[in-house]
Design a protein around this motif. Structure first.
Motif, PDB file in Angstrom:
ATOM      1  N   THR A   1      -4.564   5.633  -2.741  1.00  0.00           N
ATOM      2  CA  THR A   1      -3.551   4.623  -2.414  1.00  0.00           C
ATOM      3  C   THR A   1      -3.723   3.369  -3.273  1.00  0.00           C
ATOM      4  O   THR A   1      -4.806   3.077  -3.782  1.00  0.00           O
ATOM      5  N   SER A   2      -2.625   2.628  -3.375  1.00  0.00           N
ATOM      6  CA  SER A   2      -2.603   1.447  -4.236  1.00  0.00           C
ATOM      7  C   SER A   2      -3.460   0.305  -3.705  1.00  0.00           C
ATOM      8  O   SER A   2      -4.077  -0.422  -4.487  1.00  0.00           O
ATOM      9  N   ALA A   3      -3.501   0.117  -2.378  1.00  0.00           N
ATOM     10  CA  ALA A   3      -4.250  -1.015  -1.822  1.00  0.00           C
ATOM     11  C   ALA A   3      -5.728  -0.943  -2.194  1.00  0.00           C
ATOM     12  O   ALA A   3      -6.353  -1.962  -2.522  1.00  0.00           O
ATOM     13  N   ARG A   4      -6.299   0.237  -2.141  1.00  0.00           N
ATOM     14  CA  ARG A   4      -7.717   0.375  -2.491  1.00  0.00           C
ATOM     15  C   ARG A   4      -7.942   0.046  -3.961  1.00  0.00           C
ATOM     16  O   ARG A   4      -8.912  -0.633  -4.317  1.00  0.00           O
ATOM     17  N   LEU A   5      -7.046   0.499  -4.831  1.00  0.00           N
ATOM     18  CA  LEU A   5      -7.179   0.191  -6.251  1.00  0.00           C
ATOM     19  C   LEU A   5      -7.078  -1.316  -6.492  1.00  0.00           C
ATOM     20  O   LEU A   5      -7.877  -1.884  -7.254  1.00  0.00           O
TER      21      LEU A   5
ATOM     22  N   ALA B   1      -0.459   9.016 -10.863  1.00  0.00           N
ATOM     23  CA  ALA B   1      -1.442   7.998 -11.240  1.00  0.00           C
ATOM     24  C   ALA B   1      -2.801   8.265 -10.616  1.00  0.00           C
ATOM     25  O   ALA B   1      -3.842   7.994 -11.232  1.00  0.00           O
ATOM     26  N   ALA B   2      -2.832   8.797  -9.386  1.00  0.00           N
ATOM     27  CA  ALA B   2      -4.111   9.088  -8.739  1.00  0.00           C
ATOM     28  C   ALA B   2      -4.925  10.086  -9.557  1.00  0.00           C
ATOM     29  O   ALA B   2      -6.149   9.929  -9.699  1.00  0.00           O
ATOM     30  N   GLU B   3      -4.270  11.082 -10.116  1.00  0.00           N
ATOM     31  CA  GLU B   3      -4.988  12.069 -10.924  1.00  0.00           C
ATOM     32  C   GLU B   3      -5.543  11.446 -12.194  1.00  0.00           C
ATOM     33  O   GLU B   3      -6.653  11.774 -12.638  1.00  0.00           O
TER      34      GLU B   3
ATOM     35  N   GLU C   1     -16.406   3.840  -7.801  1.00  0.00           N
ATOM     36  CA  GLU C   1     -15.699   4.089  -6.540  1.00  0.00           C
ATOM     37  C   GLU C   1     -15.247   5.540  -6.423  1.00  0.00           C
ATOM     38  O   GLU C   1     -15.350   6.150  -5.363  1.00  0.00           O
ATOM     39  N   ARG C   2     -14.710   6.087  -7.511  1.00  0.00           N
ATOM     40  CA  ARG C   2     -14.169   7.454  -7.413  1.00  0.00           C
ATOM     41  C   ARG C   2     -15.279   8.480  -7.234  1.00  0.00           C
ATOM     42  O   ARG C   2     -15.031   9.600  -6.757  1.00  0.00           O
ATOM     43  N   ALA C   3     -16.518   8.154  -7.614  1.00  0.00           N
ATOM     44  CA  ALA C   3     -17.645   9.070  -7.414  1.00  0.00           C
ATOM     45  C   ALA C   3     -17.912   9.275  -5.930  1.00  0.00           C
ATOM     46  O   ALA C   3     -18.362  10.356  -5.506  1.00  0.00           O
ATOM     47  N   GLY C   4     -17.612   8.250  -5.120  1.00  0.00           N
ATOM     48  CA  GLY C   4     -17.806   8.388  -3.682  1.00  0.00           C
ATOM     49  C   GLY C   4     -16.600   8.966  -2.972  1.00  0.00           C
ATOM     50  O   GLY C   4     -16.735   9.795  -2.070  1.00  0.00           O
TER      51      GLY C   4
ATOM     52  N   ASP D   1       0.839  -1.192   0.000  1.00  0.00           N
ATOM     53  CA  ASP D   1       0.000   0.000   0.000  1.00  0.00           C
ATOM     54  C   ASP D   1       0.877   1.245   0.000  1.00  0.00           C
ATOM     55  O   ASP D   1       1.829   1.357   0.777  1.00  0.00           O
ATOM     56  N   ALA D   2       0.558   2.177  -0.898  1.00  0.00           N
ATOM     57  CA  ALA D   2       1.358   3.397  -1.035  1.00  0.00           C
ATOM     58  C   ALA D   2       0.546   4.431  -1.796  1.00  0.00           C
ATOM     59  O   ALA D   2      -0.446   4.091  -2.457  1.00  0.00           O
ATOM     60  N   PRO D   3       0.941   5.697  -1.722  1.00  0.00           N
ATOM     61  CA  PRO D   3       0.279   6.713  -2.538  1.00  0.00           C
ATOM     62  C   PRO D   3       0.393   6.362  -4.016  1.00  0.00           C
ATOM     63  O   PRO D   3       1.432   5.868  -4.459  1.00  0.00           O
ATOM     64  N   LEU D   4      -0.665   6.617  -4.783  1.00  0.00           N
ATOM     65  CA  LEU D   4      -0.667   6.305  -6.205  1.00  0.00           C
ATOM     66  C   LEU D   4       0.042   7.419  -6.979  1.00  0.00           C
ATOM     67  O   LEU D   4      -0.587   8.351  -7.477  1.00  0.00           O
ATOM     68  N   ASP D   5       1.362   7.321  -7.035  1.00  0.00           N
ATOM     69  CA  ASP D   5       2.165   8.323  -7.723  1.00  0.00           C
ATOM     70  C   ASP D   5       2.616   7.793  -9.084  1.00  0.00           C
ATOM     71  O   ASP D   5       2.106   8.150 -10.113  1.00  0.00           O
ATOM     72  N   MET D   6       3.620   6.920  -9.103  1.00  0.00           N
ATOM     73  CA  MET D   6       4.141   6.252 -10.304  1.00  0.00           C
ATOM     74  C   MET D   6       4.928   7.163 -11.235  1.00  0.00           C
ATOM     75  O   MET D   6       5.286   6.742 -12.343  1.00  0.00           O
ATOM     76  N   ARG D   7       5.215   8.381 -10.841  1.00  0.00           N
ATOM     77  CA  ARG D   7       6.044   9.241 -11.693  1.00  0.00           C
ATOM     78  C   ARG D   7       7.514   8.847 -11.524  1.00  0.00           C
ATOM     79  O   ARG D   7       8.002   8.786 -10.404  1.00  0.00           O
ATOM     80  N   MET D   8       8.191   8.607 -12.625  1.00  0.00           N
ATOM     81  CA  MET D   8       9.623   8.342 -12.554  1.00  0.00           C
ATOM     82  C   MET D   8      10.403   9.604 -12.203  1.00  0.00           C
ATOM     83  O   MET D   8      11.445   9.531 -11.561  1.00  0.00           O
ATOM     84  N   ASP D   9       9.893  10.742 -12.629  1.00  0.00           N
ATOM     85  CA  ASP D   9      10.459  12.029 -12.249  1.00  0.00           C
ATOM     86  C   ASP D   9       9.429  12.743 -11.384  1.00  0.00           C
ATOM     87  O   ASP D   9       8.428  13.264 -11.881  1.00  0.00           O
ATOM     88  N   ARG D  10       9.681  12.758 -10.082  1.00  0.00           N
ATOM     89  CA  ARG D  10       8.695  13.335  -9.166  1.00  0.00           C
ATOM     90  C   ARG D  10       8.709  14.859  -9.152  1.00  0.00           C
ATOM     91  O   ARG D  10       7.955  15.471  -8.408  1.00  0.00           O
ATOM     92  N   THR D  11       9.539  15.464  -9.981  1.00  0.00           N
ATOM     93  CA  THR D  11       9.569  16.929 -10.047  1.00  0.00           C
ATOM     94  C   THR D  11       8.575  17.473 -11.057  1.00  0.00           C
ATOM     95  O   THR D  11       8.399  18.687 -11.175  1.00  0.00           O
ATOM     96  N   THR D  12       7.915  16.585 -11.808  1.00  0.00           N
ATOM     97  CA  THR D  12       7.027  17.078 -12.857  1.00  0.00           C
ATOM     98  C   THR D  12       5.978  16.030 -13.197  1.00  0.00           C
ATOM     99  O   THR D  12       6.095  14.869 -12.821  1.00  0.00           O
ATOM    100  N   GLY D  13       4.928  16.469 -13.894  1.00  0.00           N
ATOM    101  CA  GLY D  13       3.959  15.528 -14.435  1.00  0.00           C
ATOM    102  C   GLY D  13       2.775  15.247 -13.531  1.00  0.00           C
ATOM    103  O   GLY D  13       2.650  15.774 -12.423  1.00  0.00           O
ATOM    104  N   VAL D  14       1.899  14.379 -14.037  1.00  0.00           N
ATOM    105  CA  VAL D  14       0.643  14.020 -13.385  1.00  0.00           C
ATOM    106  C   VAL D  14       0.788  12.649 -12.742  1.00  0.00           C
ATOM    107  O   VAL D  14       1.257  11.702 -13.372  1.00  0.00           O
TER     108      VAL D  14
END
Length: 318
Positions: A183-187, A140-142, A175-178, A125-138
């Motif tokens: 986080t990854s675990a919920r997905l 995974a959660a978005e 799910e996202r409507a509610g 379980d972790a935040p849904l990020d997935m950016r290889m470069d965390r200084t830019t971009g959108v």
């Protein structure tokens, strides 16, 4: 755990075997387009005392750790924060328009998989990020929370080859409507609940294809690779070599197509003799895609899906 322990380079010796013949001359330069934790680069620098290395990575954390690992070779290395489709601009800036070797080790690095907070691994379980470069971009959660359903279905089908894309996306949208996904675990749980029993019995973790698709979308991996591979071939001097490690069929098909095109003549059909300007500019070094040995997979499970292809530049383009 040290950087060396965290990253065991996949098919290290075979990559060395493919690239070394082009790198023996003093002043030869090799570009590691996906530096990661520097394992392949370290092997090249150790085996070839005269070679110079340019290492690219979009991940600033990886660049820092790779710099520490490669510190004994600092006089022969240049590390650059860049995505690999920026290769032509990097080489131009460094005054090295042609190089003798190029290496790609595609996919997710050991650093990104092992650090839970990056959100690449579906097993933790972790935040849904997935950016290889965390200084830019959108992140995974978005993507999950804002993309239209049709676009999500396309992404899962094209990038994850997910047969149950419509079913999974319908569950995500409900799910996202509610509550937005964070986080990854919920997905993972939503995906498990959405799939029929038969689909959950085969192919490993049922979330892996969705995670792959999201990661590719977040980082634009296939679009970047489509630009980077021809640019890398163009950057090779005659006699220079390229080696590419890929980890899923979408990457491997792209690599195969680019290298095969370079190894095929471009003459109009019907000519009795192929003129020089239409001759192939590449010679393939591998017969199809080479696989890791069983022994390597036993020692390093992350090597299992690897596919290696290589080619040599044999002529300039007129």
């Amino acid at each position: 755990m040290s950087t060396n322990e965290r990253h065991v380079p996949v098919m290290r010796q075979r990559c060395l075997d493919l690239l070394t013949p082009a790198l023996r001359e003093p002043g030869a330069t090799v570009v590691d387009c996906t530096l990661g934790l520097g394992g392949h680069s370290e092997a090249l620098l150790a085996a070839l005392p005269e070679v110079r290395l340019i290492g690219l990575d979009r991940d600033t954390d990886a660049l820092k750790l790779a710099g520490e690992r490669l510190a004994p070779y600092a006089g022969r290395t240049t590390l650059v924060h860049a995505v690999y489709d920026e290769l032509p601009a990097v080489l131009h800036r460094l005054g090295r328009p042609r190089v003798q070797g190029v290496l790609f080790d595609l996919g997710v690095s050991s650093l990104q998989l092992d650090e839970a907070e990056r959100g690449f691994a579906y097993a933790r379980d972790a935040p849904l990020d997935m950016r290889m470069d965390r200084t830019t971009g959108v992140a995974a959660a978005e993507v999950l929370n804002t993309y239209p359903p049709g676009e999500l279905v396309r992404i899962l089908r094209e990038y994850g080859e997910e047969k149950q894309a419509k079913r999974i996306v319908a569950a995500i949208v409900r799910e996202r409507a509610g509550e937005p996904f964070r986080t990854s675990a919920r997905l993972v749980q939503v995906i498990r609940d959405a799939l029929p029993q038969a689909a959950k019995r085969t192919g490993g973790n049922p979330a892996k294809r969705t995670f792959q698709a999201l990661r590719i979308e977040v980082n634009g991996e296939l679009e970047v690779l489509q630009r980077a591979l021809p640019a890398a071939v163009d950057a090779l001097a005659v006699g220079g070599r390229i080696a590419v490690l890929s980890y899923h069929s979408l990457e491997d098909r792209l690599v195969k197509r680019v290298l095969a095109a370079g190894a095929t003549h471009t003459a109009p059909p019907g000519l009795p003799v192929v003129p020089e300007q239409y001759q192939p500019r590449l010679r393939l070094l591998t017969r199809g895609a080479e696989l890791p040995t069983g022994e390597e997979v036993a020692e390093n499970r992350r090597a299992a899906p690897a596919r290696l292809r290589g080619a040599e530049r044999i002529r300039e383009v007129a």
